[in-house]
Design an enzyme around this catalytic site. Structure first.
Site, PDB file in Angstrom:
ATOM      1  N   SER A 144       5.805  15.316   8.948  1.00  0.00           N
ATOM      2  CA  SER A 144       6.620  14.385   8.159  1.00  0.00           C
ATOM      3  C   SER A 144       6.793  13.124   9.008  1.00  0.00           C
ATOM      4  CB  SER A 144       7.952  15.054   7.799  1.00  0.00           C
ATOM      5  OG  SER A 144       8.820  14.157   7.149  1.00  0.00           O
ATOM      6  N   TYR A 158       6.963   5.151   1.472  1.00  0.00           N
ATOM      7  CA  TYR A 158       6.677   6.165   2.508  1.00  0.00           C
ATOM      8  C   TYR A 158       7.793   7.201   2.633  1.00  0.00           C
ATOM      9  CZ  TYR A 158       5.269   7.651   7.290  1.00  0.00           C
ATOM     10  OH  TYR A 158       4.874   8.342   8.406  1.00  0.00           O
ATOM     11  N   LYS A 162       7.678  11.474   2.670  1.00  0.00           N
ATOM     12  CA  LYS A 162       8.000  12.275   3.860  1.00  0.00           C
ATOM     13  C   LYS A 162       9.238  13.140   3.631  1.00  0.00           C
ATOM     14  CE  LYS A 162       4.550  11.027   6.466  1.00  0.00           C
ATOM     15  NZ  LYS A 162       3.479  12.001   6.749  1.00  0.00           N
TER      16      LYS A 162
HETATM   17  N1  LIG Z   1       2.332   6.675  14.031  1.00  0.00           N
HETATM   18  C1  LIG Z   1       3.595   6.809  13.737  1.00  0.00           C
HETATM   19  O1  LIG Z   1       4.453   6.012  14.176  1.00  0.00           O
HETATM   20  C2  LIG Z   1       4.052   7.971  12.904  1.00  0.00           C
HETATM   21  C3  LIG Z   1       5.424   8.273  12.905  1.00  0.00           C
HETATM   22  C4  LIG Z   1       5.872   9.333  12.122  1.00  0.00           C
HETATM   23  C5  LIG Z   1       4.973  10.079  11.382  1.00  0.00           C
HETATM   24  N2  LIG Z   1       3.653   9.761  11.393  1.00  0.00           N
HETATM   25  C6  LIG Z   1       2.752  10.594  10.578  1.00  0.00           C
HETATM   26  O2  LIG Z   1       1.836  11.221  11.433  1.00  0.00           O
HETATM   27  C7  LIG Z   1       0.617  11.484  10.727  1.00  0.00           C
HETATM   28  C8  LIG Z   1      -0.542  10.939  11.535  1.00  0.00           C
HETATM   29  O3  LIG Z   1      -0.424   9.529  11.613  1.00  0.00           O
HETATM   30  P1  LIG Z   1      -1.038   8.683  12.804  1.00  0.00           P
HETATM   31  O4  LIG Z   1      -0.057   7.671  13.163  1.00  0.00           O
HETATM   32  O5  LIG Z   1      -1.603   9.604  13.809  1.00  0.00           O
HETATM   33  O6  LIG Z   1      -2.179   7.905  11.967  1.00  0.00           O
HETATM   34  P2  LIG Z   1      -3.687   7.537  12.277  1.00  0.00           P
HETATM   35  O7  LIG Z   1      -3.949   7.427  13.720  1.00  0.00           O
HETATM   36  O8  LIG Z   1      -3.995   6.390  11.380  1.00  0.00           O
HETATM   37  O9  LIG Z   1      -4.452   8.835  11.712  1.00  0.00           O
HETATM   38  C9  LIG Z   1      -4.422   9.165  10.367  1.00  0.00           C
HETATM   39  C10 LIG Z   1      -5.455  10.258  10.141  1.00  0.00           C
HETATM   40  O10 LIG Z   1      -5.374  10.684   8.790  1.00  0.00           O
HETATM   41  C11 LIG Z   1      -6.669  10.540   8.180  1.00  0.00           C
HETATM   42  N3  LIG Z   1      -6.452  10.229   6.775  1.00  0.00           N
HETATM   43  C12 LIG Z   1      -5.752   9.188   6.242  1.00  0.00           C
HETATM   44  N4  LIG Z   1      -5.814   9.254   4.901  1.00  0.00           N
HETATM   45  C13 LIG Z   1      -6.543  10.357   4.589  1.00  0.00           C
HETATM   46  C14 LIG Z   1      -6.961  10.950   3.379  1.00  0.00           C
HETATM   47  N5  LIG Z   1      -6.645  10.417   2.191  1.00  0.00           N
HETATM   48  N6  LIG Z   1      -7.715  12.086   3.427  1.00  0.00           N
HETATM   49  C15 LIG Z   1      -8.045  12.629   4.616  1.00  0.00           C
HETATM   50  N7  LIG Z   1      -7.674  12.106   5.793  1.00  0.00           N
HETATM   51  C16 LIG Z   1      -6.944  10.987   5.774  1.00  0.00           C
HETATM   52  C17 LIG Z   1      -7.337   9.404   8.956  1.00  0.00           C
HETATM   53  O11 LIG Z   1      -8.762   9.442   8.884  1.00  0.00           O
HETATM   54  P3  LIG Z   1      -9.571   8.663   7.727  1.00  0.00           P
HETATM   55  O12 LIG Z   1      -8.937   7.313   7.556  1.00  0.00           O
HETATM   56  O13 LIG Z   1     -10.969   8.624   8.203  1.00  0.00           O
HETATM   57  O14 LIG Z   1      -9.440   9.507   6.496  1.00  0.00           O
HETATM   58  C18 LIG Z   1      -6.878   9.768  10.359  1.00  0.00           C
HETATM   59  O15 LIG Z   1      -7.640  10.841  10.882  1.00  0.00           O
HETATM   60  C19 LIG Z   1       0.782  10.795   9.370  1.00  0.00           C
HETATM   61  O16 LIG Z   1       1.143  11.753   8.413  1.00  0.00           O
HETATM   62  C20 LIG Z   1       1.897   9.818   9.605  1.00  0.00           C
HETATM   63  O17 LIG Z   1       2.572   9.491   8.421  1.00  0.00           O
HETATM   64  C21 LIG Z   1       3.173   8.732  12.147  1.00  0.00           C
END
Ligand SMILES: NC(=O)c1ccc[n+]([C@@H]2O[C@H](COP(=O)([O-])OP(=O)(O)OC[C@H]3O[C@@H](n4cnc5c(N)ncnc54)[C@H](OP(=O)(O)O)[C@@H]3O)[C@@H](O)[C@H]2O)c1
Length: 273
Positions: A144, A158, A162
């Protein structure tokens, strides 16, 4: 080695938090199935993670699928299970965030955000459950966000997606517990990943000021917290003091936070006028 010969399926495993968690699992002997859309990014992640293998039989498999497409993700997960067996862990890290003003964002942004973050996780869980039920064990780890604990200005697309994951985790937990399957929800703080970099480019100024008050974590540090929490049997993983407090007391703190955020929003409006 906690995960030697065990299988972990990670959606969003080609980048950010998903990839960092995959790297840690590889160092603990796990076989991995990484799922995302972009095959090139998947291949790069596969190559990077393969260098961390601790056993020559370890497999790092990649599957291209869009989690928002039920058939695609179901087929990918079935292939992963056929190749590497029932997973000990499903981590649903695939996600997207598109900040902006509610009045300016088209409906498609709301629909897509829910489709990827919420239904993408739900479809993945549905696809993996029959095998886990048969084996009477497994861990479902739903990623989340801190934005799944409190509403944040600029995140009207968003936050609900979540929050929905939190509702799913909390309501599903009791149903799967007797079957030996754990449901774990993770509330990561701001984490230095490509997703955050993309968000920062389009955040409204008010959102920038609000989120500037929180420290940005590395994906590796968040991944450590995730695996530590899973090992300790935590049902909710909220890295850092701020999110730990928020996770325990969010309803009590909401009026205070609203007052604090409103002050920041006023400041942002003054700066931008
Ligand atoms: N970064 C933050 O500050 C943060 C904070 C809280 C929560 N989160 C959550 O943590 C999780 C990971 O985020 P991250 O920051 O690590 O992002 P990230 O580095 O952009 O990675 C996102 C990953 O999800 C894949 N993805 C996106 N859309 C997709 C789809 N429709 N089908 C299949 N794969 C998909 C992307 O690959 P492709 O684009 O090639 O599909 C990539 O592997 C997310 O759920 C995000 O909301 C992030």
């Amino acid at each position: 080695m906690r995960y030697l010969n065990q299988h972990a399926i990670i959606t969003g495993g080609s980048s950010g938090i998903g990839k960092a968690t995959a790297k840690l699992l590889a160092q603990q002997g796990a076989n991995l199935s990484l799922i995302a859309r972009d095959r090139h990014k998947l291949e790069q992640a596969q190559e990077e993670i393969a260098t961390l293998k601790v056993d020559s039989n370890q497999k790092i498999s990649i599957l291209a699928a869009n989690v928002a497409n039920q058939q695609e993700i179901e087929t990918a997960i079935q292939k992963a299970i056929a190749e590497l067996g029932t997973p000990e862990l499903l981590i649903t890290s695939a996600g997207m965030a598109h900040p902006g003003y509610f009045t300016e964002m088209p409906l498609e942004v709301f629909e897509q955000t829910m489709a990827v973050n919420y239904f993408g996780s739900l479809y993945s869980i549905k696809a993996v459950l029959p095998a886990m039920e048969q084996q009477q064990r497994g861990n479902l780890v739903l990623i989340s966000s801190g934005a799944g604990l409190i509403g944040i200005y600029g995140y009207t697309a968003y936050c609900p997606a979540k929050f929905a994951l939190r509702g799913l985790a909390e309501s599903l937990r009791g149903e799967l517990k007797p079957k030996g399957i754990k449901v774990i929800i993770v509330y990561p703080p701001d984490t230095d990943t490509p997703q955050l970099a993309a968000e920062n480019k389009i955040k409204p100024p008010e959102t920038k000021l609000i989120t500037a008050t929180a420290k940005t974590w590395t994906a590796d540090a968040v991944a450590q917290q995730i695996l530590q929490g899973v090992t300790q049997g935590s049902l909710a993983i909220a890295p850092g003091t701020e999110l730990t407090i928020l996770n325990r007391f969010h309803s009590l703190l909401a009026p205070l936070l609203d007052w604090y955020f409103d002050r920041i929003i006023k400041q942002a409006k003054k700066i931008n006028n």
